[in-house]
Motif scaffolding. Structure first.
Motif, mmCIF file in Angstrom:
data_model
loop_
_atom_site.group_PDB
_atom_site.id
_atom_site.type_symbol
_atom_site.label_atom_id
_atom_site.label_comp_id
_atom_site.label_asym_id
_atom_site.label_seq_id
_atom_site.Cartn_x
_atom_site.Cartn_y
_atom_site.Cartn_z
ATOM 1 N N TRP A 294 0.820 -1.212 0.000
ATOM 2 C CA TRP A 294 0.000 0.000 0.000
ATOM 3 C C TRP A 294 0.856 1.265 0.000
ATOM 4 O O TRP A 294 0.396 2.330 -0.363
ATOM 5 C CB TRP A 294 -0.929 0.000 1.223
ATOM 6 C CG TRP A 294 -2.141 -0.845 1.042
ATOM 7 C CD1 TRP A 294 -2.905 -0.968 -0.073
ATOM 8 C CD2 TRP A 294 -2.759 -1.678 2.036
ATOM 9 N NE1 TRP A 294 -3.957 -1.828 0.158
ATOM 10 C CE2 TRP A 294 -3.902 -2.271 1.438
ATOM 11 C CE3 TRP A 294 -2.475 -1.964 3.366
ATOM 12 C CZ2 TRP A 294 -4.745 -3.136 2.129
ATOM 13 C CZ3 TRP A 294 -3.315 -2.823 4.055
ATOM 14 C CH2 TRP A 294 -4.435 -3.412 3.448
ATOM 15 N N GLN B 116 -1.114 2.377 -4.211
ATOM 16 C CA GLN B 116 -2.082 1.524 -4.897
ATOM 17 C C GLN B 116 -2.201 0.214 -4.142
ATOM 18 O O GLN B 116 -1.331 -0.121 -3.332
ATOM 19 C CB GLN B 116 -1.634 1.253 -6.339
ATOM 20 C CG GLN B 116 -1.374 2.497 -7.175
ATOM 21 C CD GLN B 116 -2.614 3.313 -7.472
ATOM 22 O OE1 GLN B 116 -3.735 2.845 -7.260
ATOM 23 N NE2 GLN B 116 -2.437 4.534 -7.927
ATOM 24 N N THR B 117 -3.277 -0.518 -4.451
ATOM 25 C CA THR B 117 -3.509 -1.785 -3.772
ATOM 26 C C THR B 117 -2.970 -2.958 -4.573
ATOM 27 O O THR B 117 -2.452 -3.915 -4.038
ATOM 28 C CB THR B 117 -5.022 -1.963 -3.553
ATOM 29 O OG1 THR B 117 -5.447 -0.925 -2.702
ATOM 30 C CG2 THR B 117 -5.349 -3.294 -2.918
ATOM 31 N N SER B 118 -3.123 -2.846 -5.884
ATOM 32 C CA SER B 118 -2.714 -3.965 -6.714
ATOM 33 C C SER B 118 -2.347 -3.453 -8.082
ATOM 34 O O SER B 118 -2.601 -2.302 -8.422
ATOM 35 C CB SER B 118 -3.843 -4.980 -6.821
ATOM 36 O OG SER B 118 -4.952 -4.368 -7.438
#
Lengths: 1015, 490
Positions: A728, A732-734
């Motif tokens: 994180w 962004q998360t992914s």
């Protein structure tokens, strides 16, 4: 469509033949020794067969039947003589003629080796196949279903079809040889009359509840056959879209010299298979009293109702009875078809209306189709197929089933003033489900136009150029209104929303084919260039706070509060080059090689083009001279092997780009718009690659009365399109990356047997398939990741449930010894005990989980039996799945025993001091829901999927009408399963979390009757 | 003829190939590389950074602070409608490194920091002719203020944290894996960013359409708070004095006006998260989280409750005007017209303009307000020189406004320790439901935190609770990250 080429070719050759026959008869005055009249009909339907060829054995004398199936022989031959009757699609038979009128029934050839199957960009004889392809036709396609994909349930091996919603018009999930993608699409590619469609449920996003299946916009009754391409040799020609298998749908065509008008209509009723067993008002009130007493003993044991009040309650409201109903379904199909050898046509109109087994839900479709084939010049063939359908659906809003099950039986539908009871009166707030289903408007309308047209010009013998254009236009509009009179609308004072989704896709395919046979060598070559472009846009608008509910969603401007509107547009482009060579030597050795290169806009700028080759070989041993001695037992034997690469590009658009999204913030009274990035760019984003190996055997025994096919495959998908979790701290998360790998391997077996032939016929078709799925690699060296109630773990199959394991109930006196295994800070007798999986001496929900089952079946099977005798026909089709587990999420909520919502009937067995249950925990106002093996149920089932009994009225009874057939049929009549939910045919769809039954509209059981009339 | 046809068709096929391109040119979305070109776009980048103070749903300054942080204090607990096990875990101090609300604190803060980082880096690259120097400097400093605010939260919640100051250049491990920076380094960056942000305009210099932006005053006030947290009493006193002496700010006469929608961004509000109901996920959801659910027509959630054993409600004196603003115990039902009485509910954000739909409350959430600057000043002076007159004056300004007796009058000549307790007690009552309590408790060290929580009946309190554990997910994904030493064995 290409199937018609063969028909056209046959028609053409007949055209040449007829004058020859005529000239043979003219010169001398013939000697007339016999006069024979007869009629050729379909053995099962007794429909006449126009254009059948009748020859006298040992002579060149032959005639063809007229439109009524009749023929006349006036010859010098003396009775008795032998007739040979042949007709495409039927078994050729010999009949001895002894004089007078003769009625000749012909038996349709089902799954015969001479059948033609449709492959990508062409057709092939089944006997010449090198790949694994299965065909569906006949009775299975006649099931009364809203979309044709539902008819594929159990139909062919290797294809698993599961209902994602029983909502009329609702979707199914199809896995061909297992799911190979984790986060990309897993549905097959559909090719409808040459037009490739990925069945995405893109929508305006207004409708809540189950999405409507876009394929429901295509009339199943228009479909002639469905061919399913499974191995890479068959699918590689579809390149980056072939990895999930390809379903080729061919619609019906007119037949030359066979002008018919036919009507088919049916009417049926559907009902719920079984209700969910819940507490009645009396038992619920006791439960609530207990839960409240447990939370606050000082207030005494009757905090909700006194025993006297409880004794007055009786059963209370049965919320399921209030919404489930017996609902009608009807289907009407009128078609006109015919033509001559130069031009053939089929026009059809269809009306389908399925009311749902839940009130205020339904699906209707109105459609027309026009298919035309013509040969304006000797060397030019043209063809067009066009369908226009309008479908409307009323959909059960999301969360409806859940609140239906949880609404307490002590609550009433209406309050004493006659208005709706707004919501569950207790702590867990949700809306009155009857009010929701009666008052919420939740509608979807789709207009879909799908058509292809092509011209094929024969440049030289065997060399043809074909240009095809196609278009798919899909306009969907959705409307939703939540009135102020129900709970969902109280805060907003009425909420209206509308949205439209317009999608348009055009296709152009340019192919050259060359077919040539030299001595014992025959080969055909295909080469081409294709391009497809897709554009879609979405607009949404809404308003809230209405003075009156009367305007519904029809006057957004009347709402005092406007909802921020939304618009979006996307497009993609796919350019492809393809080539294929088929070669066979003396019908013994067959080779196929194909390649497709796809360029897709969806991928990173450094990775736009991909190459998808395949190769296959087969050896028809039965055509070898050394095999001749065995052909009386094994009349056909073929070994097949193939290898190839296919891809999957179902990731949506713009996923490789660092796109920005908009957000708003208020400065003073001024709303400002900001932009922030949605993701990090990935220039290397590409397709998922699937390598597939296939080996198979086709065998026919006893003069083709027993057909047997077995296939074994290994499929490895690499470069999985995975939303790889990233720290994180990146903001962004992914990030969507090509990572990871999944394999599927399996065995498929199908057996087709004609047990009895002759006046009484009995055919059996059986198929069974075993698929084993395994995750080979995920993410950055990670071994597993948890996604809700599932774990994706290397070495394990997808769909693995990850949860805790129950271990009985904490009994009085055990609090200090075993209390730490309840997960509760203050354990009490009656709490559920869980296993300490990690062995740290204490149970915690986070750390004591393990794999507790898998949603994928050990095997699936289908068994069809078709009987016919005189005019009667009976088909019974069984479908089953074994070894799959279902997460009964409905039950998980219903076994919380909070007294805040209704509970499952199992609550009667709950732990109390006087009833120290070993299986069910105590009533507790405030439990933390724990996902455990308790809610993993065996999802195996075997069901009588469909039974159909038909009767063709004898010719004597119907006069000038060609054929009248009456039938009754039933769907899902009998089901053997131990699953406790509404229905075992249920799945939550995507590949990460399949097999969860949470508030899914149950599949119904139905019985219908109908008539088919052909003029 | 046939040859011609063949040629023609081949030609046709080749022609088509060149017609449509495979490059994506989205019509409905913007691409990072094509954006950040001028002043307006720079402004949009910074607007996004403001929005990251909160978004829809449970987000930082909208309710996540309450759910993920404040529940772990003596003043609050998970209310009857806070059904979520993760929230209840934080409330009961049974949370661990996989607690999802706490994960959100980390995730959303870094998301917000990333948006600020992008703004700072990309605004610097805008061509000279497309943006004025003044605007470039101002927007950059606004983004720095916001970045500092988030790092200040992170370092207090988690201790040492990765110090990310630029958008990741790629998806490579080098770009994605960042190790923790020592607390001192994080604070050095915070102070550097806030020092730059001190150059932001004074409140009065912003026009009507820029109200709510970070100001030089906000930067100075936050800097004072940072120094206070670092126990740099000299700088804390000096910086808060600077704010006081600027005369940009004052106290409302009525405490109620702090939470009066009509007085938004008033004299006392130094920096607030801006909320506006019925404008698309911009309502203050604390209003519905605290509103009662048993009153027909109010439709409250009652998920945020007072922790009764903590004694907060009882600590308010009768004349304290803050009590009636902070709590509510009776309400008239808009549906049946009856008066309902209930246990004290938090009430600061209840918006009477949206009865029955408190999710759309338009009340701002104060991040720093003038009363706090006064209390920072009082506290810092006390720590420096003992409770001098000026320290008494600062705390008494806050007390007098609340309608309670001056400390100077009722408790003159307090010891340093007693005065400190008085300041903390004042902060507790002044800033109920303003996301201050947890920070104030941990600021005084693990012993104090554990003592206060145990006294309030939260017996599981332990020294490790002065930090939140580094989320397990991050440890799993980033090999360079190590768990907080306090949490290694939990």
């Amino acid at each position: 469509m290409l199937r018609t080429n063969i028909l056209a070719w046959i028609a053409l050759s007949m055209l040449y033949l007829l004058p020859l026959l005529a000239t043979a008869q003219v010169p001398t005055t013939p000697l007339i020794n016999s006069h024979l009249t007869g009629r050729v009909v379909d053995a099962r339907t007794h429909e006449p067969l126009p254009g059948a060829i009748v020859n006298i054995k040992g002579t060149t004398h032959g005639v063809s039947t007229d439109a009524e199936g009749r023929f006349v022989f006036v010859t010098g031959q003396k009775f008795p003589y032998t007739l040979i009757i042949s007709y495409i699609g039927y078994r050729r038979i010999e009949v001895t003629a002894t004089g007078g009128h003769i009625e000749i029934p012909l038996e349709a050839t089902q799954s015969q080796l001479n059948d033609v199957v449709v492959v990508g960009y062409g057709t092939r004889k089944k006997s010449d196949l090198t790949g694994a392809i299965a065909s569906v036709s006949g009775p299975l396609l006649k099931q009364p279903v809203s979309s044709f994909d539902q008819a594929l349930k159990g139909a062919v091996p290797g294809v698993q079809v599961t209902q994602t919603s029983g909502q009329p018009g609702g979707g199914v999930s199809i896995r061909i040889r297992g799911g190979s993608s984790i986060q990309g699409g897993n549905e097959p590619l559909y090719v409808i009359d040459g037009f490739p469609i990925y069945n995405s449920t893109a929508s305006p996003g207004i409708l809540t509840g189950a999405p409507i299946n876009p394929l429901a916009g295509i009339n199943p009754a228009d479909i002639e056959s469905i061919d399913i391409l499974k191995d890479a040799s068959a699918t590689a020609i579809y390149g980056s879209r072939g990895a999930n298998g390809v379903v080729i749908v061919t619609t019906r065509k007119g037949k030359a010299d066979r002008n018919t008008v036919s009507y088919e209509g049916s009417y049926g009723v559907q009902s719920l298979r079984k209700k969910t067993d819940l507490l009645d008002a009396t038992d619920f009130a006791k439960l609530r009293n207990e839960a409240l007493y447990d939370a606050n003993p000082a207030k005494g044991p009757s905090q909700y109702l006194t025993p006297e009040q409880i004794s007055q309650l009786g059963k209370g409201t049965d919320w399921q009875d209030a919404v489930f109903r017996t609902a009608p379904v009807q289907n009407h199909q009128l078609s006109v078809s015919g033509g001559n050898t130069k031009t053939r046509y089929l026009l059809s109109g269809n009306y389908f209306d399925q009311q749902g087994i839940i009130r205020h839900t339904d699906f209707t479709r109105l459609g027309i189709r026009a298919n035309v084939d013509a040969q304006p010049l000797d060397r030019l063939k043209v063809s067009a197929s066009l369908s226009v359908n309008k479908s409307d659906a009323d959909v059960a809003p999301s969360g409806f089933i859940t609140s239906l099950l949880q609404m307490p039986p002590t609550a009433t539908i209406y309050d004493p003033n006659g208005g709706y009871t707004l919501r569950n009166p207790f702590e867990n707030i949700f809306a009155n489900p009857v009010a929701t289903i009666n008052e919420q408007e939740n509608k979807s309308t789709t207009n879909r136009l799908l058509g292809t047209a092509f011209a094929e010009y024969s440049l030289l013998d065997g060399l043809a150029v074909k240009v095809l254009f196609g278009a798919d236009v899909n306009n969907t509009s959705e409307k939703n209104y939540i009135p102020s009179t129900i709970y969902e609308g109280v805060q907003t004072k009425g909420s209206a929303a509308r949205g439209t989704y317009n999608a348009y896709s055009w296709l152009n395919e340019n192919t050259v084919t060359y077919t040539r046979s030299v001595a014992r060598h025959s080969f055909d070559v295909l080469a081409g260039f294709t391009q497809q472009e897709f554009k879609s846009d979405i607009v949404r608008a809404g308003a809230q706070n209405f003075v009156t509910d009367d305007l519904s969603y029809n006057s957004l401007q009347s709402g005092a509060t406007l909802v921020r509107p939304f618009a979006d547009a996307t497009n993609w482009v796919l350019h492809s080059y393809l080539a294929r060579v088929n070669y066979n030597y003396n019908s013994r050795y067959y080779f196929t090689a194909s390649i497709r290169t796809d360029g897709s806009s969806r991928f990173g700028k450094g990775n736009k083009w991909g190459y998808f080759p395949s190769a296959a070989a087969s050896w028809r041993i039965s055509n070898e001279t050394f095999f001749k001695g065995a052909t009386h037992v094994v009349n056909d034997l073929k070994l097949r092997a193939s290898f190839g690469t296919t891809g999957n590009l179902e990731i949506g658009e713009y996923q490789s780009l660092a796109t920005l999204y908009s957000l708003n913030y208020l400065f003073g009274k001024n709303m400002a718009t900001g932009f922030a990035p949605s993701r990090l760019a990935n220039d290397h984003l590409g397709w998922e690659k699937t390598y597939q190996y296939n080996a198979g055997v086709d065998a026919a025994f006893l003069n083709s009365r027993l057909l047997f096919t077995v296939d074994a495959y290994y499929k490895k998908t690499t470069n999985l399109l995975l939303n790889v979790e990233i720290p994180w701290t990146s903001g962004q998360t992914s990030s969507l990356q090509n990572f990871g790998s999944v394999s599927n391997k399996g065995i498929e077996l199908s057996l087709s047997s004609r047990n009895f032939t002759g006046a009484f016929t009995w055919n059996t078709d059986f198929n069974i398939s075993f698929n084993r799925n395994e995750v080979l690699k995920i993410g950055n060296g990670a071994q597993s990741y948890i996604s809700g109630n599932y774990i994706i773990q290397v070495g394990k199959p997808l769909g693995s449930f990850y949860g805790t394991v129950t271990d009985g109930i904490l009994q009085t006196g055990e609090e200090s010894a075993k209390g730490k295994y309840t997960g509760n800070a203050v354990p009490k007798a009656g709490d559920r005990l869980y296993k300490d999986i990690n062995g740290d001496g204490v149970f915690t929900t986070a750390n004591d989980r393990t794999i507790i089952g898998n949603a994928q079946p050990d095997f699936i099977l289908g068994l069809g039996n078709n009987f016919s005798w005189k005019g009667f026909s009976l088909s019974v089709f069984l479908q089953g799945s074994y070894g799959n587990k279902i997460l009964n999420s409905n039950q998980q909520s219903l076994e919380l025993f909070t007294g805040q919502q209704n509970a499952a009937a199992s609550a009667r067995d709950r732990w109390t001091p006087s009833h120290p249950s070993e299986t069910m925990p105590r009533a507790k106002l405030d439990p933390a829901p724990v996902f455990s093996d308790r809610f993993i149920e065996n999802g195996s089932f075997l069901r009588v999927k469909s039974v159909s009994l038909g009767y063709s009225l004898p010719k004597s009874a119907i006069g000038k009408i060609s054929a009248v057939n009456v039938f009754v049929s039933g769907q899902n009549l009998l089901t053997w399963t131990s699953y406790t939910g509404f229905d075992p045919e249920v799945t939550s769809g995507n590949n990460v979390s399949p097999g969860t039954d949470l508030g899914i509209y149950p599949v119904s059981r139905s019985v219908s009757a109908g008539v088919r009339v052909t003029l | 003829m046939q040859k011609m046809l063949l040629r023609y068709s081949v030609l046709l096929m080749l022609l088509w190939t060149s017609c449509t391109k495979l490059d994506e040119h989205p019509e409905s979305v913007l691409i990072t590389d094509n954006f950040y070109q001028n002043g307006d776009q720079a402004n949009a980048a910074v607007t996004a950074a403001y929005r990251k103070l909160y978004e829809s749903g449970q987000s930082l300054y909208n309710s996540l602070f309450q759910i993920g942080v404040e529940m772990a204090t003596d003043d609050y607990e998970a209310g009857p409608r806070a059904r979520n096990a993760h929230v209840r875990a934080i409330s009961g101090l049974t949370h661990d490194a996989s607690n999802d609300r706490m994960e959100q604190l980390w995730k959303q803060s870094y998301d917000a920091i990333n948006v600020s980082n992008i703004a700072i880096d990309r605004i610097a690259l805008i061509k000279k002719e497309n943006i004025t120097d003044a605007l470039r400097t101002r927007l950059t400093n606004e983004a720095k203020f916001l970045r500092a605010l988030h790092y200040f939260n992170l370092v207090r919640w988690f201790g040492a944290v990765p110090l990310v100051l630029h958008e990741p250049a790629s998806l490579s491990p080098e770009a994605l894996y960042v190790e923790k920076a020592p607390e001192a380094d994080v604070y050095a960056q915070i102070i550097s960013d806030l020092t730059a942000a001190e150059n932001l305009p004074a409140p009065a210099e912003y026009g009507a359409n820029d109200i709510g932006r970070a100001t030089g005053g906000a930067a100075k006030s936050l800097l004072a708070k940072v120094y206070l947290t670092r126990k740099d009493w000299t700088k804390a006193a000096a910086k808060s004095k600077e704010v006081i002496d600027s005369h940009w700010y004052g106290l409302f006469e009525n405490f109620a006006d702090v939470f009066n929608v009509a007085k938004k961004n008033g004299i006392e509000h130094i920096f607030s998260a801006q909320f506006q109901g019925n404008s698309g996920y911009q309502g203050n959801s604390l209003a519905s989280r605290s509103a009662p659910n048993e009153v027909p027509g109010i439709n409250g959630d009652y998920a945020d409750a007072l922790h009764k054993q903590g004694g907060l409600y009882e600590s308010f004196g009768e004349g304290d005007t803050r009590k009636a603003v902070t709590f509510i115990t009776q309400m008239l039902s808009p549906t049946d017209g009856k008066l309902y009485t209930f246990e004290p509910h938090l009430n600061k954000y209840y918006d009477p303009a949206v009865v029955g739909n408190q999710g759309e409350s338009s009340k701002n959430l104060p991040i720093i307000r003038y009363a706090e600057v006064l209390l920072i000043y009082a506290e810092a002076l006390n720590e420096l020189n003992g409770p001098a007159t000026e320290a008494y004056q600062a705390i008494d300004a806050v007390r007098q406004r609340a309608g309670v007796a001056r400390l100077q009058d009722i408790a003159p000549g307090l010891s340093v320790d007693n005065f400190r307790d008085s300041v903390f007690q004042e902060r507790r009552k002044e800033f109920v439901y303003e996301y201050q309590r947890w920070f104030d408790l941990v600021r005084r060290g693990p012993d104090y935190y554990v003592k206060v929580l145990k006294a309030a009946g939260k017996t599981l309190a332990a020294p490790r609770h002065i930090h939140f554990p580094t989320p397990q997910r991050e440890l799993n994904l980033n090999p360079k990250l190590k768990q907080d030493p306090l949490w290694v064995n939990y």
